[in-house]
Structures are given as structure tokens and as C-alpha cells.
Write an enzyme that holds these catalytic residues in place. Structure first.
Site: not given
Length: 582
Positions: A472, A491
């Protein structure tokens, strides 16, 4: 519905399907009435229901500091299948049956029989409420089939259905601040008109539980009983609540020693999991001699380990020296639903060693994992396949909350859903099972999605899901979907890396497309939240990883071209943050 027996129902849609559902009509009506109350009530409304008339200002003052958690009552089905059949007619999700000690002991005293001869179960039934939050209906279950011939049972059943002795509404204090706790307590027993009705400290959950009751019924027919759960140990107020002096003058030193020996508990649990003791206990072995032979261990040392874990609530020990698993300990067995065995091994392995360099991270800002292993976490796992598989299994083991995600999403118009960095496809499978007309795309790095076909096939979704290998950060995210998932990804990274991930997603989608972000937000006040400890975990075991507040996630999303529309809480302090592309 008889007003003398039943609180007024708010008109549950399920009322027409209770016939032939396996539950006595009176118990069915009581369950439906409580379910209506749980679904419809805010904290303020729930306090107004259970407290004697005391004014709106008192109710609002309590509601500012407490949340409504669940409603509880006792029912008497013929057997376990009967109650499950009945619950199957309701829009609830019931967990596995657990044993109740407190209610069992009270009922044993009422029946004048040994508590060990009585089995009372607990079913926690999650439901989505009118305000969008998840709450629980807590059912205490005494099966009549197992109690045939017990003297006084019919009288107990009739009395419970008439007087609701075991019914209560439960509230949780947001914070463990002593001043706030004292104010809430004084309000309940002062202007709230409640009286202390028992309580205690649960060291395994690290919560103080206070029970209150008042004479009579509310105008709706509910008994005036409530439970207040407070994070942490509050010996002084508990001692006063129970009417006895506090006998723990060395509590500060005890508390500090417990903090300092936390590493011992981590390794004890990990060793217990590694040796497979829980599995052998479930197979029927109970003595340390049998267990030592089965696990290839030294009997005396194994006995000492198990005695320690019994003191921590993982096991129970009978007077004859035999052991049994508690509901906590059962999660360390490999084959049980919701097993955390692999997570225990992970936390007692690589992530345990990385915490040795916590002070280094605080001083320098460098990842402790990088300091201890010489590589960033994801690079290390890519180069060590066995550790990577344990990491993936451990992450899956800690993902039981994913089953609650579909209920937080409107899937009625979803035709294609893309799970970005979706690992083995567990969350995507849950979405596809809830949206049978949709297709899925699992997008992750090549070595990660290797485990996905087996998981997708096991959950019946392999024929509706395409696997797309990619990064990604570098590769385009598949376009054309109605819904994108990003679960426990942001996170892992600092703000700059998060901005790249979100921008990459936004580049391939049109305005109005939805993005569901699953994370564990850091709350403003709830000091009992798991988010605080996991925030330190992310600091140690990632390069720039952190847990964030909802406001911080909102800012990240806004900067990338998304607007945060809603937040839906999930179990284990997780949440779904619903955003849309603008």
C-alpha cells in the site's frame, strides 16, 4: 403482561415469536422486557429507571460519569438447548456459556443445598442499541432438567418470577479518580436513596464491584437494584461499603510489587501455553502427576507454576489437589473458540524481548524491536517465516472483536469491498458472510496473503474473493469498490506514513465511497482502557507506531480527503471509525 409481575414492555418486535421458542412464557416476557430496556436506554434513562424518584439533576450528574453496561436477570429454561433456541429468535449475539459463582452461591443458600451441587450458567448476549452502542443482556441460567427432584425449586422459580431477586442494571464508572468515585457513591446512597448490598474486588479483572439496592419497585415495575463497576482497587470505599475496616495498610507496596512482577505473569502464561497444559486439562487430566507425564515436565515445578496461575485466576484448585481451567484459562487451549494461545506465545516471545529495550526507546526514539533484533518488525517477520506465522496467528487470536464489525456497517448497498492490508482475510470473510451478494478483494503483500485461501475457504468465502498482491506504500490500491476496510493498520505507522496510505486509497476512489477504519482509540478519561498499554506496545514494536485519539484519526482522515462521520464501539476497547471520501 401482568403489571404486578412484569415491567411495562416498550414493544419489542420479537414479542410475537416467543411461542414454541423453548422458554417458559413468563421468562420469555421478562427477557424481552429487559432487552427492550437495554436497547432503548441511555445511562441517564437507566438510572432514572432503577433509582427512587430523586430529580433529573441527580440522574444527569450520575450519567456524566457512568455508562450503562448491561441488564441482568435469572431464567429457568428446561435445558441449554431451550435457551439457545429462544435466543435464536432474538437479534442478539450470545457468547459461550460461563459459570456464575455469585448467583450460584445465593441460589444454593435459598435452596439450602451445597453450592457445588448447583450449576448456574451465564450467557452474555450482545445487542445493538438505539444510540448505536453495543450493550449486553446478561442471562443467569438455571436449567430445570438438571434440578429434577430438588426440594424447594418450584417455590424459588415462582418467587424469582414474581420478585426478580437476581435482576439488576449495571453501570461502569468512566474513570477511577477517587474524587469522582466518592461523588458518585455519595449521590447513590444519599439523594439517590440506595443502600449498600455487597461487593468486592476482582483481582483478575482489576475492578471493584459495588452492589446497591432500595426498597420497593419503580413505577414501571423494575426492582431497584444496580451494580457499579469501578476500574482498579478501591479498598477504603469498599471497606466502608461492606461495613468493615480496611485491613490492607501495606496496599501501596503490594500494588507496586504487583506492577514490578508483571513480567513473571507474562512468562508463566506463555510457558503454560507452550507446554499445552490447558489442552490436557480439557482432555480430562486433572492432577499434576498426570499433567507432568503428558507434557514431559517435572511434576513439582509444574505444580508450583499451576499454583501460581491459580492465584491469578487462570486455574482453580480443589481440596484434593486437582486443577481445572477457569474461563480465563480455557482461552490458553489451542482448539477452543476464541483461543489466545498463540497471542500468549507471541507476547512471551519476540515482543517480550523487545520490551527489554523500552528505556532505550524512551531515551532515543528508536524502536526497541529494531534495537533487539536488528531489523524493523515487518522486515524481520518477512525474513523469518516461522515467526511470521506465529505473528499472524497471534494477531488473528486477538481479533475476536472482528465478528462485531459487520453490525456497525450498512452493507445493504455494498457490491464490492476491498480489505487493504487484510492479512489472512478474516475480517473480509466476516463482511462477506454478512453481505452474501457482495464480492471481496484482499490486498496485501505476497508473503502475507499466502495464508488467506485456507481462512477464506474455511469461512465459505473463497469463491467470492480475489487476492491481489501489493504494497500500500508503492502499488495502486484496487479501485471500484463501494467499501474499503483498513483494520489495525494506521496504528502501525507514524503520521507521515499514515498520510501516504490514506492518500493511496483516496487516489483510486470516487467521492462518497466509504472507508471503515478499525482501531483502538485512546479515550480522554477511561484509565481502564486497553489503548494505553497498547500505545506503549506500538512504541516499542513498531517504527513510529502509536494508538491515537478519535480527534487525531479525524485529522489524518481529513488531510487525506476523507470526513469522519461516525464511531461505533467494539469489544476489547476497539472501534469502527466510519469515513467517506469527499
Amino acid at each position: 403482561m401482568k403489571p404486578s409481575r412484569m415491567p411495562a414492555s416498550t414493544g419489542s418486535q420479537e414479542t410475537g415469536v416467543v411461542a414454541n421458542a423453548g422458554m417458559h412464557p413468563e421468562d420469555a416476557e421478562r427477557v424481552l422486557a429487559m432487552l427492550d430496556l437495554v436497547r432503548a436506554s441511555t445511562a441517564a434513562h437507566a438510572f432514572a429507571v432503577v433509582l427512587p424518584p430523586s430529580g433529573a439533576d441527580v440522574v444527569q450528574a450520575l450519567a456524566r460519569h457512568c455508562r450503562f453496561a448491561h441488564g441482568a436477570l435469572l431464567v429457568f429454561p428446561e435445558d441449554h438447548d431451550a435457551v439457545l433456541s429462544f435466543l435464536g429468535t432474538l437479534d442478539v449475539t450470545a457468547d459461550g456459556r460461563k459459570s456464575s459463582v455469585v448467583v450460584r452461591d445465593r441460589l444454593a443458600r435459598r435452596l439450602h443445598m451445597p453450592a457445588g451441587e448447583l450449576e448456574v450458567g451465564i450467557l452474555h448476549c450482545a445487542t445493538t442499541c438505539a444510540d448505536g452502542r453495543q450493550r449486553e443482556l446478561e442471562l443467569f441460567v438455571l436449567e430445570r432438567q438438571a434440578m429434577r427432584g430438588v426440594s424447594g425449586l418450584d417455590q424459588l422459580v415462582a418467587s424469582e418470577r414474581l420478585h426478580w431477586h437476581e435482576t439488576h442494571l449495571a453501570f461502569e464508572l468512566w474513570a477511577c479518580d477517587e474524587v469522582v468515585l466518592r461523588g458518585v457513591y455519595d449521590t447513590l446512597v444519599g439523594t439517590g436513596g440506595m443502600s449498600p448490598d455487597g461487593g468486592g474486588y476482582n483481582q483478575h479483572l482489576n475492578v471493584t464491584v459495588l452492589y446497591f439496592a432500595a426498597e420497593g419497585r419503580t413505577s414501571q415495575g423494575w426492582p431497584r437494584r444496580l451494580e457499579l463497576t469501578v476500574p482498579g482497587e478501591h479498598g477504603a470505599i469498599l471497606a466502608a461499603h461492606l461495613g468493615r475496616p480496611e485491613l490492607v495498610p501495606d496496599r501501596p507496596a503490594r500494588d507496586l510489587l504487583r506492577l514490578m512482577t508483571g513480567a513473571w505473569r507474562t512468562q508463566a502464561v506463555a510457558a503454560f501455553a507452550e507446554l499445552g497444559v490447558a489442552d490436557h486439562l480439557l482432555d480430562g487430566l486433572t492432577s499434576t502427576t498426570e499433567l507432568a507425564a503428558a507434557t514431559g515436565t517435572e511434576a513439582d515445578n509444574l505444580s508450583r507454576l499451576m499454583r501460581y496461575l491459580a492465584s491469578e485466576g487462570v486455574l482453580t484448585q480443589d481440596q484434593d489437589g486437582s486443577y481445572a481451567l477457569t474461563e480465563v484459562g480455557e482461552l490458553l487451549a489451542g482448539g477452543v473458540n476464541g483461543s489466545l494461545r498463540d497471542l500468549a506465545l507471541l507476547y512471551g516471545g519476540a515482543f517480550y524481548h523487545s520490551f527489554e529495550a523500552l528505556a532505550h526507546t524512551i531515551r532515543t526514539g528508536e524502536s526497541a524491536f529494531l534495537k533487539m533484533f536488528g531489523e524493523a518488525p515487518f522486515d524481520y517477520f518477512a525474513h523469518h517465516p516461522d515467526h511470521a506465522r506465529l505473528f499472524e496467528r497471534g494477531m488473528a487470536a486477538g481479533s475476536s472483536f472482528l465478528t462485531a464489525v459487520p453490525a456497525a456497517l450498512d452493507l445493504t448497498t455494498v457490491r464490492v469491498v476491498v480489505d487493504v492490508a487484510g492479512a489472512n482475510g478474516r475480517l473480509l470473510s466476516e463482511i462477506l458472510r454478512a453481505a452474501p451478494g457482495a464480492r471481496g478483494v484482499l490486498f496485501d503483500r505476497p508473503h502475507v496473503i499466502e495464508a488467506a485461501p485456507e481462512v477464506l475457504a474455511g469461512l465459505g468465502c473463497a469463491d467470492r474473493c480475489d487476492l491481489v498482491a501489493g504494497d500500500f506504500f508503492a502499488d495502486p490500491v484496487p479501485s471500484g469498490a463501494d467499501l474499503y476496510l483498513l483494520s489495525r493498520i494506521l496504528h502501525d505507522w507514524d503520521d507521515d506514513r499514515c498520510a501516504v496510505i490514506l492518500a493511496n486509497i483516496r487516489a483510486g476512489i470516487t467521492p462518497g465511497t466509504r472507508l471503515a477504519v478499525v482501531e483502538r482509540p485512546v479515550p480522554a478519561t477511561d484509565s481502564d482502557s486497553l489503548a494505553f498499554s497498547y500505545d506503549v506496545h506500538m512504541m516499542v514494536n513498531n517504527l513510529g507506531g502509536r494508538e491515537r485519539t478519535v480527534a487525531e484519526y479525524r485529522a489524518l482522515l481529513h488531510a487525506a480527503g476523507f470526513e469522519l462521520d461516525a464511531e461505533h464501539p467494539l469489544p476489547l476497547d476497539m472501534a469502527v471509525l466510519l469515513a467517506r471520501a469527499v
